[in-house]
Every structure is written in structure tokens, then in C-alpha cells.
Design a protein around this motif. Structure first.
Motif, PDB file in Angstrom:
ATOM      1  N   ALA A 156       0.802  -1.226   0.000  1.00 57.36           N
ATOM      2  CA  ALA A 156       0.000   0.000   0.000  1.00 57.36           C
ATOM      3  C   ALA A 156       0.834   1.274   0.000  1.00 57.36           C
ATOM      4  O   ALA A 156       0.273   2.370  -0.068  1.00 57.36           O
ATOM      5  N   LEU A 157       2.155   1.155   0.051  1.00 55.12           N
ATOM      6  CA  LEU A 157       3.008   2.332   0.204  1.00 55.12           C
ATOM      7  C   LEU A 157       2.778   3.414  -0.859  1.00 55.12           C
ATOM      8  O   LEU A 157       2.774   4.609  -0.530  1.00 55.12           O
ATOM      9  N   PRO A 158       2.564   3.064  -2.134  1.00 56.03           N
ATOM     10  CA  PRO A 158       2.374   4.131  -3.126  1.00 56.03           C
ATOM     11  C   PRO A 158       1.092   4.946  -2.953  1.00 56.03           C
ATOM     12  O   PRO A 158       0.979   6.034  -3.528  1.00 56.03           O
ATOM     13  N   ILE A 159       0.122   4.444  -2.169  1.00 53.34           N
ATOM     14  CA  ILE A 159      -1.170   5.125  -2.069  1.00 53.34           C
ATOM     15  C   ILE A 159      -1.003   6.564  -1.589  1.00 53.34           C
ATOM     16  O   ILE A 159      -1.608   7.492  -2.135  1.00 53.34           O
ATOM     17  N   GLY A 160      -0.195   6.757  -0.567  1.00 51.13           N
ATOM     18  CA  GLY A 160      -0.003   8.102  -0.037  1.00 51.13           C
ATOM     19  C   GLY A 160       1.042   8.912  -0.779  1.00 51.13           C
ATOM     20  O   GLY A 160       1.299  10.070  -0.423  1.00 51.13           O
ATOM     21  N   GLY A 206       2.349   1.561   9.486  1.00 50.38           N
ATOM     22  CA  GLY A 206       3.269   1.405   8.368  1.00 50.38           C
ATOM     23  C   GLY A 206       3.041   2.383   7.229  1.00 50.38           C
ATOM     24  O   GLY A 206       3.963   3.116   6.832  1.00 50.38           O
ATOM     25  N   VAL A 207       1.832   2.402   6.695  1.00 53.81           N
ATOM     26  CA  VAL A 207       1.541   3.280   5.556  1.00 53.81           C
ATOM     27  C   VAL A 207       1.632   4.756   5.948  1.00 53.81           C
ATOM     28  O   VAL A 207       2.247   5.547   5.220  1.00 53.81           O
ATOM     29  N   PRO A 208       1.048   5.188   7.090  1.00 56.70           N
ATOM     30  CA  PRO A 208       1.228   6.593   7.483  1.00 56.70           C
ATOM     31  C   PRO A 208       2.693   6.982   7.681  1.00 56.70           C
ATOM     32  O   PRO A 208       3.109   8.077   7.282  1.00 56.70           O
ATOM     33  N   ALA A 209       3.487   6.086   8.296  1.00 55.70           N
ATOM     34  CA  ALA A 209       4.898   6.393   8.517  1.00 55.70           C
ATOM     35  C   ALA A 209       5.640   6.493   7.183  1.00 55.70           C
ATOM     36  O   ALA A 209       6.474   7.391   6.987  1.00 55.70           O
ATOM     37  N   GLY A 210       5.348   5.567   6.267  1.00 57.16           N
ATOM     38  CA  GLY A 210       5.978   5.617   4.956  1.00 57.16           C
ATOM     39  C   GLY A 210       5.587   6.873   4.185  1.00 57.16           C
ATOM     40  O   GLY A 210       6.425   7.481   3.507  1.00 57.16           O
ATOM     41  N   THR A 211       4.315   7.250   4.297  1.00 58.63           N
ATOM     42  CA  THR A 211       3.853   8.476   3.637  1.00 58.63           C
ATOM     43  C   THR A 211       4.561   9.705   4.205  1.00 58.63           C
ATOM     44  O   THR A 211       5.007  10.584   3.452  1.00 58.63           O
TER      45      THR A 211
END
Length: 411
Positions: free
Chosen positions: A29-33, A152-157
């Protein structure tokens, strides 16, 4: 999940496998943000960049079963280390990709590794603990995937926004490398250590087929509504744009709560746990449709839906270990495929509804699909003794099977 028969090393191994599910789901999901900065950097459109996520899911659906069949003769520890190695290289390749085509290729390779990873991680994690604790071990594995949406996704964003989108992929590559080392150290090298969960404890082809149908329908229902939750909250519920992110954070916390509740129930009766989760999902989606114009009701419904789906996913892993009609890795591959089919069909169904009946009906259609999932799940018990938990005698360990006298002295 403490138990005198469970070693610290086994518990640590299950925890690391849970972090591995966190890493894979975050990577997916990383590219979503980061759609806009990726698109601008590679001189492409946000729509094309979105294929980095949808194409990833398509690869997982198509390759899960074939890759699982091909890899059946490979040692479990060696295979998981190799899959984490592909995650390391795939995310690093994504970070270094000079153009869109190479980025898409790197994502495809990572998706292929994830397809096989999900078929292995549940049987492997379950085999590390006694049978009576396997349900809780499986819920711990799924807690990692739930945590990906919260952390994970918020931190990656955030990292991608601060240091560039490539930094987010580099960070995930480094994290995955650490997991690779830990898996290599903690997982047993003896293939016999994984034999306890190679087959279902109550093999039943009919129940397994109904379980796959329930999974596809329940996930379709959930994702028909969730895929379009942002425009629903903005246009139907009347939230401001800045209020959506906190709602999604609350949704992620609710998912963790759902996993925690499932952990308390699943070892007693995994089927009933799944039934309650699907029932809660149906109630949440119907509430979202009927009361979605009220912001408080909509937020509560979205949170309950997340808790229900997370609890169902945890129960699903345990049910596969029970009713798998053949090898559990192939059965887990089938359930993973059904889950991803539900995600894809739900997104497509919701998209069609947006252009025909309108945004609000995505919740109603989600309820309808989930109600059908309740029916298929109830059909599982048509020839059984109802809702009572069924106690299953523990499977003998490999050592006990080799030494009957020792086994007899322990009883």
C-alpha cells in the motif's frame, strides 16, 4: 500466548513473522499516499501510478496458487528467507528505478514474493506452537497486517513527504533486511518442525469450499464500501477533508481491536468467531447506508466494519488450518486468493455503482454481499452439531510419533 510448552525462541519467531506481514502489507500500500510525488518524479499520471497498487494485487491473485505448488519441496525457513530477500531487493529496486517501467517491474517481483509468502506464513507460524494455541498465533500474524494500516503506511507516507518517495522505499528495504536476518536465526532448520500443521485437523472439502465462498463474499462486501470511504465521508457524511485522516486512523485502531478480540475467541470456536465477525460487518454496512448522512453514525460504522473484517481475517487463518482438505499451504493459498479476489471485485463493483446508482449505494451493495457471506457460512454447519465448540485432540509432536513410549508416559 504464554505456555510452558512454548519456547521463547518460538514466540520470538512468531512475532518476527508478524512483523513480516506488516512489512509486506505496508509495501503493497506504500504508493497510495505517494501517488502525486511518484507521478511527478517519473513524468506519468496519477492514474498510471495507481497501477502500482492495483497491478500488485492482480499479481498476487494470479500467482498465489501456481507458486505455492512449485515451491512445495523447498524447506520452509529457506523459502521464507528467500521471499524476504526478494522483498529487500524489490523495494530497493523500486527506490532506484529511473523510470515507470522499471518501477512497475520491481513492484511485480515483490508482489510475486508476497503471493507465496501469504501461503506459507500461517502454516509455518501455527506449527511453531502447540495446537491449542494456534488460533492466537494466527491472530498475532494478522495483527502485523492490521498494524500496517495504522502505522506502516502513514509512517511511509510521512517519510516520503519529508525526504522524497524513494526514501520511503529505502526505509522499507532496510527494515525487511533486518527481518530476513531474524527469520534466518529464529526459524528451525529442521523441516520436521513444520510437520504438525501440514494438514488440516478436521479435513473437509465441502466446508473448505464454503469457507472460500464466504471469504470472497465478505471481503467483496467490505471493500465495495471501504474503497470509496473517503468520498463517502466527504459527500454523504459531510466531513471536512482534514477530518478524513483521523477517521481512517480510528478505523485502523478498530482493526487492531478486532484482532485482539478474535485472539480471545478463536481457539474456542473459530467458526463462531468468523460468524460473529461477518454478522458485525453486515450490521456496520447497513448502518453506514441507513445513517451515513450523520457523521457520528458514519464514523462508528466505518470503525466497526474495520474491526469485523480484521477479526474475520484472523478467524479465517485458523479455519483453514482446521478444514484444509489437502496440504495447508495450498489451502492457505486458496484462501489468500479468495481474499484478494474479494478486494478486486469489491473495488470494481463500487466503481460501477458510482457511475450508476450513486455513492451512497456502495454501503448497501456491501451489505448485500456480506449478507450472502452469512448464508454460506451458516451452510458450513448444516450437518454439524450447531454452534457448540468442537474439542479436537492435540496432534502428537514429531518426537512423540517417533517414540510411542514417551508419548504414553506423558499422558
Amino acid at each position: 500466548m504464554s505456555d510452558r510448552d512454548v519456547s521463547v525462541r518460538a514466540l520470538a519467531a512468531v512475532a518476527v513473522l508478524s512483523l513480516s506481514t506488516f512489512a509486506y502489507v505496508t509495501t503493497e500500500a506504500l504508493p497510495i499516499g505517494l501517488l502525486t510525488p511518484i507521478a511527478e518524479s517519473l513524468h506519468t499520471t496519477p492514474a498510471a501510478t495507481g497501477l502500482l497498487v492495483t497491478g500488485y494485487g492482480f499479481v498476487v491473485v494470479v500467482l498465489t496458487l501456481p507458486l505455492t505448488r512449485l515451491a512445495r519441496g523447498v524447506g520452509r525457513r529457506r523459502l521464507l528467507v528467500g521471499l524476504l530477500g526478494i522483498l529487500v531487493l524489490g523495494t530497493l529496486g523500486s527506490a532506484l528505478a529511473p523510470n515507470y517501467a522499471l518501477l512497475l517491474t520491481s513492484r511485480g517481483l515483490t508482489a510475486a514474493a508476497q503471493a507465496l509468502f501469504w501461503a506459507l506464513v500461517v502454516p509455518v507460524g501455527a506449527a511453531l506452537v502447540p495446537q491449542r494455541l494456534r488460533g492466537r498465533a494466527v491472530t498475532l500474524l494478522f495483527a502485523g497486517s492490521s498494524l500496517a494500516g495504522v502505522l506502516g503506511v502513514p509512517a511511509g507516507t510521512w517519510l516520503g513527504q519529508q525526504a522524497g518517495w524513494r526514501a520511503a522505499f529505502v526505509g522499507m528495504s532496510v527494515f525487511a533486511l533486518g527481518l530476513l536476518v531474524l527469520v534466518a536465526v529464529l526459524l528451525p532448520s529442521d523441516q520436521g518442525a513444520y510437520e504438525g500443521a501440514q494438514t488440516g485437523t478436521r479435513p473437509d472439502a465441502r466446508r473448505y469450499r464454503l469457507l472460500l465462498a464466504t471469504t470472497a463474499l465478505a471481503v467483496t462486501g467490505a471493500y465495495t464500501a471501504f474503497t470509496y470511504v473517503e468520498p463517502f465521508l466527504l459527500q454523504v457524511s459531510g466531513l471536512d477533508r482534514g477530518e478524513v485522516s483521523p477517521v481512517l486512523f480510528v478505523r485502523g485502531l478498530a482493526g487492531l481491536a478486532g484482532v485482539a478480540v478474535a485472539a480471545l475467541l478463536v481457539d474456542r470456536n473459530a467458526w463462531l468467531t468468523g460468524l460473529l465477525a461477518v454478522g458485525l460487518e453486515a450490521a456496520a454496512l447497513l448502518t453506514q447506508y441507513l445513517g451515513g448522512t450523520q457523521a457520528v453514525v458514519a464514523v462508528a460504522a466505518v470503525a466497526l466494519s474495520a474491526a469485523a473484517l480484521a477479526a474475520f481475517a484472523a478467524a479465517l487463518g485458523t479455519r483453514v488450518l482446521q478444514v484444509a482438505p489437502g496440504p495447508t499451504d495450498l489451502a492457505a493459498a486458496g484462501s489468500s486468493t479468495a481474499f484478494n479476489v474479494g478486494i478486486t471485485v469489491g473495488a470494481l463493483l463500487g466503481s460501477g455503482l458510482l457511475t450508476t446508482t450513486g455513492l451512497r449505494t456502495v454501503a448497501l451493495a456491501g451489505f448485500a454481499a456480506t449478507a450472502l457471506a452469512l448464508v454460506t457460512q451458516l451452510l458450513e454447519q448444516r450437518k454439524s452439531g450447531g454452534l457448540r465448540p468442537r474439542v479436537v485432540a492435540p496432534i502428537a509432536t514429531c518426537e512423540e510419533q517417533r517414540t510411542p513410549a514417551v508419548a504414553a508416559s506423558r499422558s
